[in-house]
Scaffold this motif. Structure first.
Motif, PDB file in Angstrom:
ATOM      1  N   ASP A  86       0.827  -1.198   0.000  1.00  8.13           N
ATOM      2  CA  ASP A  86       0.000   0.000   0.000  1.00  8.13           C
ATOM      3  C   ASP A  86       0.864   1.252   0.000  1.00  8.13           C
ATOM      4  N   ALA A  87       0.343   2.304  -0.612  1.00  5.60           N
ATOM      5  CA  ALA A  87       0.989   3.602  -0.516  1.00  5.60           C
ATOM      6  C   ALA A  87       0.923   4.086   0.923  1.00  5.60           C
ATOM      7  N   PRO A  88       1.846   4.925   1.366  1.00  4.40           N
ATOM      8  CA  PRO A  88       1.847   5.393   2.755  1.00  4.40           C
ATOM      9  C   PRO A  88       0.520   5.986   3.202  1.00  4.40           C
ATOM     10  N   LEU A  89      -0.107   6.813   2.323  1.00  7.89           N
ATOM     11  CA  LEU A  89      -1.379   7.420   2.719  1.00  7.89           C
ATOM     12  C   LEU A  89      -2.456   6.363   2.913  1.00  7.89           C
ATOM     13  N   MET A  90      -2.498   5.389   2.010  1.00 10.33           N
ATOM     14  CA  MET A  90      -3.466   4.303   2.143  1.00 10.33           C
ATOM     15  C   MET A  90      -3.201   3.493   3.414  1.00 10.33           C
ATOM     16  N   ALA A  91      -1.931   3.181   3.665  1.00  7.25           N
ATOM     17  CA  ALA A  91      -1.591   2.380   4.847  1.00  7.25           C
ATOM     18  C   ALA A  91      -1.987   3.107   6.128  1.00  7.25           C
ATOM     19  N   LEU A  92      -1.736   4.420   6.182  1.00  8.16           N
ATOM     20  CA  LEU A  92      -2.084   5.179   7.387  1.00  8.16           C
ATOM     21  C   LEU A  92      -3.593   5.365   7.533  1.00  8.16           C
ATOM     22  N   SER A  93      -4.313   5.344   6.407  1.00  5.29           N
ATOM     23  CA  SER A  93      -5.767   5.533   6.472  1.00  5.29           C
ATOM     24  C   SER A  93      -6.475   4.367   7.165  1.00  5.29           C
ATOM     25  N   LEU A 143     -16.105   4.741   9.769  1.00  8.28           N
ATOM     26  CA  LEU A 143     -14.946   5.630   9.699  1.00  8.28           C
ATOM     27  C   LEU A 143     -13.996   5.183   8.598  1.00  8.28           C
ATOM     28  N   GLY A 144     -13.808   3.873   8.426  1.00  7.37           N
ATOM     29  CA  GLY A 144     -12.954   3.385   7.357  1.00  7.37           C
ATOM     30  C   GLY A 144     -13.470   3.791   5.992  1.00  7.37           C
ATOM     31  N   ALA A 149     -12.829   5.797   0.969  1.00  5.54           N
ATOM     32  CA  ALA A 149     -13.597   6.042  -0.255  1.00  5.54           C
ATOM     33  C   ALA A 149     -13.002   7.178  -1.101  1.00  5.54           C
ATOM     34  N   PRO A 150     -12.518   8.279  -0.489  1.00 12.31           N
ATOM     35  CA  PRO A 150     -11.909   9.335  -1.319  1.00 12.31           C
ATOM     36  C   PRO A 150     -10.660   8.884  -2.062  1.00 12.31           C
ATOM     37  N   GLN A 151     -10.089   7.734  -1.727  1.00 12.72           N
ATOM     38  CA  GLN A 151      -8.884   7.267  -2.393  1.00 12.72           C
ATOM     39  C   GLN A 151      -9.187   6.302  -3.531  1.00 12.72           C
ATOM     40  N   GLY A 152     -10.445   6.269  -3.958  1.00 13.36           N
ATOM     41  CA  GLY A 152     -10.793   5.523  -5.153  1.00 13.36           C
ATOM     42  C   GLY A 152     -11.525   4.220  -4.917  1.00 13.36           C
ATOM     43  N   LEU A 153     -11.822   3.862  -3.683  1.00 11.77           N
ATOM     44  CA  LEU A 153     -12.553   2.625  -3.411  1.00 11.77           C
ATOM     45  C   LEU A 153     -14.046   2.906  -3.330  1.00 11.77           C
ATOM     46  N   ASP A 154     -14.848   1.935  -3.795  1.00 13.99           N
ATOM     47  CA  ASP A 154     -16.299   2.087  -3.706  1.00 13.99           C
ATOM     48  C   ASP A 154     -16.717   2.109  -2.238  1.00 13.99           C
ATOM     49  N   VAL A 156     -19.600   1.579  -0.459  1.00 16.08           N
ATOM     50  CA  VAL A 156     -20.386   0.510   0.169  1.00 16.08           C
ATOM     51  C   VAL A 156     -19.804  -0.857  -0.166  1.00 16.08           C
ATOM     52  N   GLU A 157     -19.752  -1.219  -1.438  1.00 13.20           N
ATOM     53  CA  GLU A 157     -19.322  -2.557  -1.812  1.00 13.20           C
ATOM     54  C   GLU A 157     -17.816  -2.734  -1.715  1.00 13.20           C
ATOM     55  N   GLY A 158     -17.084  -1.612  -1.794  1.00 11.89           N
ATOM     56  CA  GLY A 158     -15.634  -1.719  -1.749  1.00 11.89           C
ATOM     57  C   GLY A 158     -15.048  -1.595  -0.356  1.00 11.89           C
ATOM     58  N   VAL A 159     -15.750  -0.891   0.550  1.00 14.78           N
ATOM     59  CA  VAL A 159     -15.173  -0.657   1.869  1.00 14.78           C
ATOM     60  C   VAL A 159     -16.111  -1.119   2.988  1.00 14.78           C
ATOM     61  N   TRP A 160     -17.305  -0.530   3.060  1.00 14.38           N
ATOM     62  CA  TRP A 160     -18.129  -0.741   4.259  1.00 14.38           C
ATOM     63  C   TRP A 160     -18.504  -2.212   4.436  1.00 14.38           C
ATOM     64  N   LEU A 161     -19.035  -2.839   3.374  1.00 13.39           N
ATOM     65  CA  LEU A 161     -19.483  -4.218   3.517  1.00 13.39           C
ATOM     66  C   LEU A 161     -18.334  -5.176   3.831  1.00 13.39           C
ATOM     67  N   PRO A 162     -17.238  -5.188   3.039  1.00  9.56           N
ATOM     68  CA  PRO A 162     -16.157  -6.121   3.374  1.00  9.56           C
ATOM     69  C   PRO A 162     -15.484  -5.793   4.709  1.00  9.56           C
ATOM     70  N   TRP A 163     -15.426  -4.508   5.068  1.00 13.26           N
ATOM     71  CA  TRP A 163     -14.827  -4.155   6.357  1.00 13.26           C
ATOM     72  C   TRP A 163     -15.644  -4.746   7.509  1.00 13.26           C
ATOM     73  N   TYR A 164     -16.955  -4.518   7.438  1.00 15.11           N
ATOM     74  CA  TYR A 164     -17.783  -4.983   8.557  1.00 15.11           C
ATOM     75  C   TYR A 164     -17.791  -6.498   8.642  1.00 15.11           C
ATOM     76  N   GLU A 165     -18.035  -7.183   7.515  1.00 12.30           N
ATOM     77  CA  GLU A 165     -18.105  -8.639   7.580  1.00 12.30           C
ATOM     78  C   GLU A 165     -16.753  -9.248   7.932  1.00 12.30           C
ATOM     79  N   GLY A 166     -15.683  -8.650   7.459  1.00 14.47           N
ATOM     80  CA  GLY A 166     -14.359  -9.170   7.787  1.00 14.47           C
ATOM     81  C   GLY A 166     -14.025  -9.019   9.254  1.00 14.47           C
ATOM     82  N   SER A 167     -14.368  -7.867   9.847  1.00  7.41           N
ATOM     83  CA  SER A 167     -14.101  -7.665  11.271  1.00  7.41           C
ATOM     84  C   SER A 167     -14.960  -8.572  12.134  1.00  7.41           C
ATOM     85  N   VAL A 168     -16.206  -8.782  11.728  1.00  4.89           N
ATOM     86  CA  VAL A 168     -17.089  -9.666  12.488  1.00  4.89           C
ATOM     87  C   VAL A 168     -16.570 -11.097  12.450  1.00  4.89           C
TER      88      VAL A 168
END
Length: 535
Positions: A86-93, A143-144, A149-154, A156-168
Motif C-alpha cells: 500500500d501507498a503510505p497514505l493508504m496504509a495510514l488511512s 470511519l474506514g 472512499a476518497p482514495q478511489g474505493l467504492d 459501500v461494496e468496496g469498503v463498508w461491507l467487506p470491512w464490517y463482515e471481515g471484522s465480524v
C-alpha cells in the motif's frame, strides 16, 4: 470495578512496554495473515483477525496504558499494510478505524465487567461477542469508509461491507480465545492439546470443512458438526482453539481459491456468505461456554457438599460428645433425686417435694432432648438407612410395651388393627411410631380419656399407616409448623416435650422414601398418615 480500571490481577505487574511489544507483534502477524489469505489488490481484507486481539488485550489493561498500547497496535497495522504494497497514505488511512474498533470494543467489554466475570457461561460469551465483535465494527466500518472512499474505493461494496463482515468474522473466530489468553495467561493455549479427542477432531474438522465448502450447497451447516461435538467432549479453551482452526481453514479456502473456488457473487451477496460463515462459529462456542458453566457449577456443588459433610460430621461428633458428657451428670441428678423422692420424701415439706418433682421432670426432659438431638443430627446426614422386611404388628407391640406406663397412667384406649410388613429400618421405624403414639397419648386434655386407633391401608405397593387420636387437634394454619425442629404450639407446662419428635418423624419417613400427612381440627383430634413401601 470503577468503570476505569479492569480487574485483571496481572494487569499491574506486567511491564507496559513489554505488553506493547507483544501486542504490536500479535497485530502485525494477524494482520499480515488476514491480508495474505483474504485481500485482493486494490481492495481491503474480507477477513480481519487483528482487531479482536487488540480488543482482548486492551480490555485487560488499565485505561491509562491504552495510549501506549494503541500506538503500538497502530504502528503494527501501518507496517502490515506497507508490507502488502500500500501507498503510505493508504496504509495510514487504515489505522484510525482499526484503533477505534479496538478502543470501543475494549471499553464495552470493561463496562460489562467481563474481565472479572470470565467467559465460562453462555450469557458472558454472548455479551463479549456483541459488545466486542458486532457493535464496534459498525463504527470502524463507517470511519474506514469515510477515510478510504476518497482514495478511489467504492464506499459501500468496496469498503463498508467487506470491512464490517471481515471484522465480524475475525471477532467470532479470535476474540473469545484471545480474551482467555489475556485473562489467564499464554499457558492456557497449551492446556488440552494432549487430549486424544482433540487430536482426532482437529483433522476431522479441517477435512469436513474443506469437503463441505467444495461439494455442499450450504456448507456452513456442516462445518459446525465437529465443533458441536467438540463442545461436549473438549475443554472450553480447546474448543475455542478448534474453532479458530476451522475459521482459518474457511478463510484460506475462500480467500485463496486453492482448495475450493471462491464465491463469484456480487459484493452485496457475499455479505450473506461471510456473515453465515461467522454465525456458524457462534453456536458451538456458546454451547461450550454453557458446558463450562455446568462443569463449574458441579465442582462448586461438590465442594459445597464436601464442606457440608465435614460440618455435619463435626456437628454429629460434637453432639455425641456433648450427649455423653451431659448424660453422666444428668443420670447422677436423676438417680439421687429419685432416691430423695422415695426415701426422704417424708422429711421434706410439701413445697420441697414439689420442687424436687419439677427438678426431676426437667432433668428427664433434658436427657430425652439430648437423645432426640443426637438422633435428629444423624438423620440430617441424609444417609440411606439399612433396610429389611419389618413386620409392623410385632413392632407396634414393642412400642406399646415401652409406652405401657403412659397408657396405664392415663387409662388410654389403644387399638391396633392388622398391620402389613414394610421395607425399612427396624430401629428407625420403632422410633417413628413411638414418637407418633407418644404424641397421641400426650396431647389430650386432662379430663378426656385418650383413645388411639392404628390401622393400615395397602395400595399399589405402599402401605398407609394411620394413627388417629381424640386429642386437642391442630389448627390448619399451624400444621406446617409441627414438622419444624424445636417448634412447639403448646406451653411446656401443659404438655411436656422437646419439639423434635415430629421433625424427626418426618426425617425418618422421608429417609424410607415415604411421606407423612396430617388431618386435624382443633379439639377434634388428629390423624397422622404415614406412607411406607411394602416389603
Amino acid at each position: 470495578m470503577n468503570g476505569r480500571e479492569p480487574s485483571s490481577a496481572a494487569s499491574e505487574g506486567d511491564s507496559p512496554w513489554g505488553l506493547a511489544a507483544w501486542l504490536a507483534l500479535a497485530v502485525l502477524v494477524s494482520a499480515t495473515v488476514s491480508m495474505v489469505i483474504a485481500r485482493q489488490p486494490g481492495s481491503i481484507a474480507t477477513i480481519w483477525f487483528a482487531n479482536a486481539i487488540g480488543v482482548a488485550a486492551l480490555a485487560h489493561q488499565p485505561r491509562r496504558r491504552w495510549p501506549l498500547l494503541l500506538a503500538a497496535a497502530g504502528a503494527a497495522n501501518a507496517v502490515a499494510n506497507l508490507l502488502q504494497g500500500d501507498a503510505p497514505l493508504m496504509a495510514l488511512s487504515f489505522v484510525p478505524p482499526n484503533l477505534l474498533e479496538m478502543a470501543l470494543g475494549a471499553w464495552g467489554v470493561q463496562r460489562a465487567r467481563l474481565p472479572e466475570r470470565g467467559l465460562r457461561s453462555a450469557p458472558a460469551l454472548a455479551t463479549l461477542l456483541v459488545v466486542g465483535g458486532l457493535l464496534p465494527q459498525l463504527a470502524g466500518a463507517t470511519l474506514g469508509t469515510a477515510m478510504l472512499a476518497p482514495q478511489g474505493l467504492d464506499a459501500v461494496e468496496g469498503v463498508w461491507l467487506p470491512w464490517y463482515e471481515g471484522s465480524v468474522i475475525g471477532a467470532m473466530s479470535v476474540l473469545p480465545l484471545a480474551f482467555i489468553v489475556c485473562r489467564d495467561g499464554p499457558a492456557t493455549l497449551t492446556a488440552g492439546w494432549d487430549d486424544t479427542r482433540l487430536v482426532v477432531l482437529l483433522p476431522l474438522s479441517v477435512g469436513l470443512t474443506l469437503l463441505a465448502l467444495a461439494q455442499v450447497p450450504f456448507p456452513f451447516i456442516y462445518l459446525t458438526l465437529p465443533l458441536l461435538l467438540g463442545a461436549f467432549v473438549l475443554s472450553f479453551t480447546a474448543l475455542l482453539a478448534l474453532t479458530l482452526v476451522v475459521s482459518l481453514t474457511v478463510a484460506l479456502a475462500l480467500g485463496t481459491g486453492v482448495f475450493v473456488p471462491p464465491p463469484r457473487l456480487a459484493a452485496w451477496q457475499t455479505v450473506y456468505v461471510y456473515l453465515a460463515y461467522a454465525a456458524a462459529l457462534v453456536p458451538p462456542q456458546l454451547l461450550a461456554a454453557a458446558q463450562a458453566d455446568l462443569h463449574d457449577a458441579r465442582e462448586r456443588l461438590e465442594a459445597r457438599s464436601q464442606e457440608l459433610r465435614r460440618a455435619n460430621d463435626g456437628l454429629e461428633q460434637f453432639v455425641r460428645i456433648a450427649s455423653h458428657d451431659l448424660r453422666e451428670p444428668l443420670n447422677t441428678v436423676v438417680q439421687f433425686g429419685s432416691l430423695l423422692e422415695h426415701d426422704e420424701a417424708e422429711h421434706l415439706s410439701e413445697p420441697g417435694r414439689r420442687y424436687l418433682g419439677l427438678m426431676l421432670q426437667a432433668t428427664r426432659r433434658m436427657r430425652t432432648l439430648l437423645d432426640d438431638v443426637l438422633q435428629y443430627v444423624r438423620m440430617q446426614r441424609g444417609e440411606p438407612p439399612a433396610t429389611q422386611p419389618v413386620a409392623l404388628g410385632p413392632l407396634l407391640d414393642e412400642v406399646l410395651l415401652a409406652l405401657a406406663a403412659s397408657i396405664r397412667e392415663r387409662g388410654a384406649d389403644v387399638h391396633v388393627a392388622d398391620l402389613p410388613t414394610v421395607h425399612g429400618n427396624r430401629a428407625l421405624l420403632s422410633l417413628l411410631f413411638q414418637n407418633l403414639l407418644s404424641n397421641a397419648l400426650k396431647f389430650v386434655p386432662p379430663e378426656r380419656t385418650p383413645r388411639v386407633r392404628v390401622s393400615a391401608d395397602v395400595d399399589a405397593g405402599v402401605a398407609w399407616i394411620s394413627i388417629v387420636d381424640n386429642g386437642i387437634g391442630i389448627a390448619p394454619a399451624d400444621q406446617d409448623k409441627l414438622f419444624q425442629p424445636f417448634r412447639r404450639l403448646n406451653l411446656r407446662r401443659r404438655y411436656d416435650g422437646t419439639g423434635l419428635g415430629l421433625a424427626l418423624a418426618r426425617q425418618i419417613v422421608e429417609a424410607h422414601g415415604g411421606a407423612i400427612e396430617l388431618e386435624s381440627e382443633p379439639d377434634r383430634g388428629s390423624c397422622f398418615s404415614v406412607r411406607l413401601p411394602l416389603a
